[in-house]
Design an enzyme around this catalytic site. Sequence first.
Site, PDB file in Angstrom:
ATOM      1  N   SER A  76      39.452  50.435  40.607  1.00  0.00           N
ATOM      2  CA  SER A  76      39.279  51.571  41.507  1.00  0.00           C
ATOM      3  C   SER A  76      37.800  51.914  41.624  1.00  0.00           C
ATOM      4  O   SER A  76      37.007  51.654  40.705  1.00  0.00           O
ATOM      5  CB  SER A  76      40.058  52.789  40.986  1.00  0.00           C
ATOM      6  OG  SER A  76      39.990  53.870  41.893  1.00  0.00           O
ATOM      7  N   ASP A  77      37.442  52.492  42.765  1.00  0.00           N
ATOM      8  CA  ASP A  77      36.072  52.952  42.942  1.00  0.00           C
ATOM      9  C   ASP A  77      36.058  54.151  43.879  1.00  0.00           C
ATOM     10  O   ASP A  77      36.852  54.230  44.817  1.00  0.00           O
ATOM     11  CB  ASP A  77      35.192  51.846  43.533  1.00  0.00           C
ATOM     12  CG  ASP A  77      33.709  52.196  43.404  1.00  0.00           C
ATOM     13  OD1 ASP A  77      33.177  52.045  42.285  1.00  0.00           O
ATOM     14  OD2 ASP A  77      33.112  52.635  44.394  1.00  0.00           O
TER      15      ASP A  77
END
Length: 210
Positions: free
Chosen positions: A79-80
């Site tokens: 995730s970012d």
Amino acid sequence: MVTSSSVTTRPALVLASASPRRLELLAQIGLSPDSVQPADIDETPHPNELPRLHALRLARSKAETIASRLADAALVIGSDTVVALGRRILPKAEDEATARYCLTLLSGRRHKVYTAVSCRPSAAWPEGHSNERIVESYVIFNRLTPQHIDALIENGDWNGKAGGYALQGAAAAYIRQIGGSASGIIGLPLFETTQLLRGQPCPAGMGWVP
């Protein structure tokens, strides 16, 4: 651990991030990864890269990097989160000067937060699905005086945060409105993550979420 393509137990769930916020969010919905393996990748934006595509590229790269290293059956979550003013990608605040720069830009303005989540199975689990989602939210800050910014800097919870603030931190006192996914703004969109996990072909009764 199962290494055959005929998986009879639930594959391991691996989080490709050392973020304590993402671990806390997963715990909120009763999930504890079997392993936490941060992906050490270059997060520098590409020239003219749009914030939305930047978030998605990094989430995908994190998941793929860790999935490629695993010899056992596993599903990797990458995730970012990207804070953006228009096409401008705000940096992660690693020092006070950067945090002050970000907060000054965000003062009295509406900005967007893009959080991407990517799921990638390891080679030992060919039945697993690669899939991803990106969530767009917005945050509106009240006008910040120099004294407000000084107080936020002194608090210190800006450290390592995209845009120099945390929704769950002291900056919440100055956030007038949010729209979209609160968990996405913090670091991991829980609804979308849950949907991705439910879509995986785990043995009956062995999925990660109900």
